[in-house]
Design an enzyme around this catalytic site. Sequence first.
Site, PDB file in Angstrom:
ATOM      1  N   SER A 108       1.861   6.969  14.714  1.00 13.05           N
ATOM      2  CA  SER A 108       2.790   7.307  15.676  1.00 13.05           C
ATOM      3  C   SER A 108       2.968   8.512  16.042  1.00 13.05           C
ATOM      4  O   SER A 108       2.450   9.395  15.212  1.00 13.05           O
ATOM      5  CB  SER A 108       4.199   6.715  15.252  1.00 13.05           C
ATOM      6  OG  SER A 108       5.362   7.082  15.884  1.00 13.05           O
ATOM      7  N   TYR A 112      10.549   7.388   8.674  1.00 14.30           N
ATOM      8  CA  TYR A 112       9.465   6.666   9.375  1.00 14.30           C
ATOM      9  C   TYR A 112       8.372   7.660   9.771  1.00 14.30           C
ATOM     10  O   TYR A 112       7.256   7.477   9.505  1.00 14.30           O
ATOM     11  CB  TYR A 112      10.087   6.076  10.621  1.00 14.30           C
ATOM     12  CG  TYR A 112       9.000   5.556  11.628  1.00 14.30           C
ATOM     13  CD1 TYR A 112       8.551   4.329  11.439  1.00 14.30           C
ATOM     14  CD2 TYR A 112       8.711   6.218  12.850  1.00 14.30           C
ATOM     15  CE1 TYR A 112       7.637   3.707  12.355  1.00 14.30           C
ATOM     16  CE2 TYR A 112       7.766   5.638  13.903  1.00 14.30           C
ATOM     17  CZ  TYR A 112       7.177   4.124  13.506  1.00 14.30           C
ATOM     18  OH  TYR A 112       6.252   3.791  14.451  1.00 14.30           O
ATOM     19  N   LYS A 130       4.486   8.098   8.813  1.00 19.01           N
ATOM     20  CA  LYS A 130       3.454   8.126   9.822  1.00 19.01           C
ATOM     21  C   LYS A 130       2.636   9.334   9.627  1.00 19.01           C
ATOM     22  O   LYS A 130       1.367   9.426   9.695  1.00 19.01           O
ATOM     23  CB  LYS A 130       3.953   7.938  10.977  1.00 19.01           C
ATOM     24  CG  LYS A 130       4.564   6.614  11.547  1.00 19.01           C
ATOM     25  CD  LYS A 130       3.310   5.429  11.167  1.00 19.01           C
ATOM     26  CE  LYS A 130       4.120   4.138  11.603  1.00 19.01           C
ATOM     27  NZ  LYS A 130       3.220   2.950  11.570  1.00 19.01           N
TER      28      LYS A 130
HETATM   29  N1  LIG Z   1       6.172   0.053  19.707  1.00 19.42           N
HETATM   30  C1  LIG Z   1       6.363   1.354  19.612  1.00 19.42           C
HETATM   31  O1  LIG Z   1       6.699   1.999  20.415  1.00 19.42           O
HETATM   32  C2  LIG Z   1       5.324   2.016  18.721  1.00 19.42           C
HETATM   33  C3  LIG Z   1       5.043   3.263  18.770  1.00 19.42           C
HETATM   34  C4  LIG Z   1       4.347   3.885  17.771  1.00 19.42           C
HETATM   35  C5  LIG Z   1       3.932   3.174  16.574  1.00 19.42           C
HETATM   36  N2  LIG Z   1       4.191   1.935  16.484  1.00 19.42           N
HETATM   37  C6  LIG Z   1       3.771   1.444  15.347  1.00 19.42           C
HETATM   38  O2  LIG Z   1       3.032   0.143  15.823  1.00 19.42           O
HETATM   39  C7  LIG Z   1       3.036  -1.010  14.832  1.00 19.42           C
HETATM   40  C8  LIG Z   1       3.315  -2.220  15.258  1.00 19.42           C
HETATM   41  O3  LIG Z   1       4.751  -2.242  16.065  1.00 19.42           O
HETATM   42  P1  LIG Z   1       5.109  -3.121  17.144  1.00 19.42           P
HETATM   43  O4  LIG Z   1       5.912  -1.988  18.072  1.00 19.42           O
HETATM   44  O5  LIG Z   1       4.013  -3.850  17.625  1.00 19.42           O
HETATM   45  O6  LIG Z   1       6.054  -4.142  16.349  1.00 19.42           O
HETATM   46  P2  LIG Z   1       6.442  -5.638  16.760  1.00 19.42           P
HETATM   47  O7  LIG Z   1       6.616  -5.700  18.121  1.00 19.42           O
HETATM   48  O8  LIG Z   1       7.961  -5.681  15.947  1.00 19.42           O
HETATM   49  O9  LIG Z   1       5.547  -6.475  15.867  1.00 19.42           O
HETATM   50  C9  LIG Z   1       5.445  -6.216  14.538  1.00 19.42           C
HETATM   51  C10 LIG Z   1       4.381  -7.367  13.865  1.00 19.42           C
HETATM   52  O10 LIG Z   1       4.134  -7.181  12.559  1.00 19.42           O
HETATM   53  C11 LIG Z   1       4.606  -8.069  11.834  1.00 19.42           C
HETATM   54  N3  LIG Z   1       5.053  -7.612  10.753  1.00 19.42           N
HETATM   55  C12 LIG Z   1       6.265  -6.652  10.855  1.00 19.42           C
HETATM   56  N4  LIG Z   1       6.694  -6.239   9.305  1.00 19.42           N
HETATM   57  C13 LIG Z   1       5.540  -6.578   8.683  1.00 19.42           C
HETATM   58  C14 LIG Z   1       5.410  -6.680   7.249  1.00 19.42           C
HETATM   59  N5  LIG Z   1       6.214  -5.997   6.362  1.00 19.42           N
HETATM   60  N6  LIG Z   1       4.070  -7.245   6.962  1.00 19.42           N
HETATM   61  C15 LIG Z   1       3.199  -8.040   7.631  1.00 19.42           C
HETATM   62  N7  LIG Z   1       3.755  -8.270   8.895  1.00 19.42           N
HETATM   63  C16 LIG Z   1       4.618  -7.513   9.399  1.00 19.42           C
HETATM   64  C17 LIG Z   1       5.675  -8.878  12.760  1.00 19.42           C
HETATM   65  O11 LIG Z   1       5.448 -10.165  12.504  1.00 19.42           O
HETATM   66  P3  LIG Z   1       6.769 -10.767  11.423  1.00 19.42           P
HETATM   67  O12 LIG Z   1       8.137 -10.244  11.999  1.00 19.42           O
HETATM   68  O13 LIG Z   1       6.652 -12.212  11.511  1.00 19.42           O
HETATM   69  O14 LIG Z   1       6.204 -10.249  10.106  1.00 19.42           O
HETATM   70  C18 LIG Z   1       4.692  -8.899  14.041  1.00 19.42           C
HETATM   71  O15 LIG Z   1       3.806  -9.317  14.335  1.00 19.42           O
HETATM   72  C19 LIG Z   1       4.091  -0.345  13.629  1.00 19.42           C
HETATM   73  O16 LIG Z   1       3.346   0.240  12.744  1.00 19.42           O
HETATM   74  C20 LIG Z   1       4.871   0.699  14.330  1.00 19.42           C
HETATM   75  O17 LIG Z   1       5.290   1.852  13.587  1.00 19.42           O
HETATM   76  C21 LIG Z   1       4.822   1.254  17.457  1.00 19.42           C
END
Ligand SMILES: NC(=O)c1ccc[n+]([C@@H]2O[C@H](COP(=O)([O-])OP(=O)(O)OC[C@H]3O[C@@H](n4cnc5c(N)ncnc54)[C@H](OP(=O)(O)O)[C@@H]3O)[C@@H](O)[C@H]2O)c1
Length: 252
Positions: A143, A156, A160
């Site tokens: 991130s 967080y 990261k």
């Molecule tokens: N969205 C952003 O703005 C952003 C920016 C920078 C980095 N990121 C990073 O991108 C990654 C994904 O984020 P996202 O925004 O796509 O989140 P999201 O929409 O909440 O999706 C998260 C996915 O991961 C699964 N999940 C969550 N916790 C888990 C765990 N402990 N073990 C296994 N599966 C898990 C969820 O399904 P279940 O709930 O069914 O487990 C879901 O499929 C994360 O590492 C986050 O830090 C996101």
Amino acid sequence: MTSVELSGKVALVTGASRGIGYGVAEALVARGDRVCITGRNEDALKEAVDRLGADRVIGIAGKAHDETHQAEAVERVMAAFGRVDYLVNNAGTNPVFGPIADLDLNVARKVFDTNVLSALGFAQRTWHAWQKENGGAIVNIASVAGLAPSPFIGAYGVSKAAMINLTQQLAHEFAPRVRVNAIAPAVVKTKFAQALYEGREAEAAASYPLGRLGVPSDIGGAAAFLTSEQSDWVTGQTLVVDGGIFLNAGVG
Ligand SMILES: NC(=O)c1ccc[n+]([C@@H]2O[C@H](COP(=O)([O-])OP(=O)(O)OC[C@H]3O[C@@H](n4cnc5c(N)ncnc54)[C@H](OP(=O)(O)O)[C@@H]3O)[C@@H](O)[C@H]2O)c1
């Protein structure tokens, strides 16, 4: 069912029933890879498998930091597809908001377990199961919060940053067989980030030089590049995919 010719490659993407992980899985399936996705909620995972194409995608439910789940996931990918060329460590958590001065250390441990140690655990297992002998690539979803101070989400951000250094450690240790890179997204429109833009998306997007927030396919495209021959001479890097938001650091 998809009519795209199989690439012969296989990927494991953690946390991929929705959001960025789903976007990554979609990009890899679109170019012909077979993919295993993980997530905690079994029903959501099954729905995602059906949408992606159950002829080429399997889902294995579990918590990313759980070592039993890690072992099962890698074993089942090997049993189903016979190889695991790519690992995308995407599952992550950000459960607290507030000053780091008052951070509950047990919460910080949980953040590290899910965001950092799970990525290491999966990397160890795909390395030993396939990549050490046969090569491949790993992509860690970090991130922009890991590149600079991130007020109110400090644990967080620290996790990261650790993931970015883990990327370099693994890239060094796994070379030349396996390339390891990270992606550092800014705000991508997913459930995880919803609170940051819901009801005020235009305002949130206005600070981005490219004029919009990210969408999961933006990260899917970057992950596809980092797991392709086009990036064969790239390892240990963190690709910032941020709509240009970091450019603002030098302004005003
Ligand atoms: N969205 C952003 O703005 C952003 C920016 C920078 C980095 N990121 C990073 O991108 C990654 C994904 O984020 P996202 O925004 O796509 O989140 P999201 O929409 O909440 O999706 C998260 C996915 O991961 C699964 N999940 C969550 N916790 C888990 C765990 N402990 N073990 C296994 N599966 C898990 C969820 O399904 P279940 O709930 O069914 O487990 C879901 O499929 C994360 O590492 C986050 O830090 C996101």
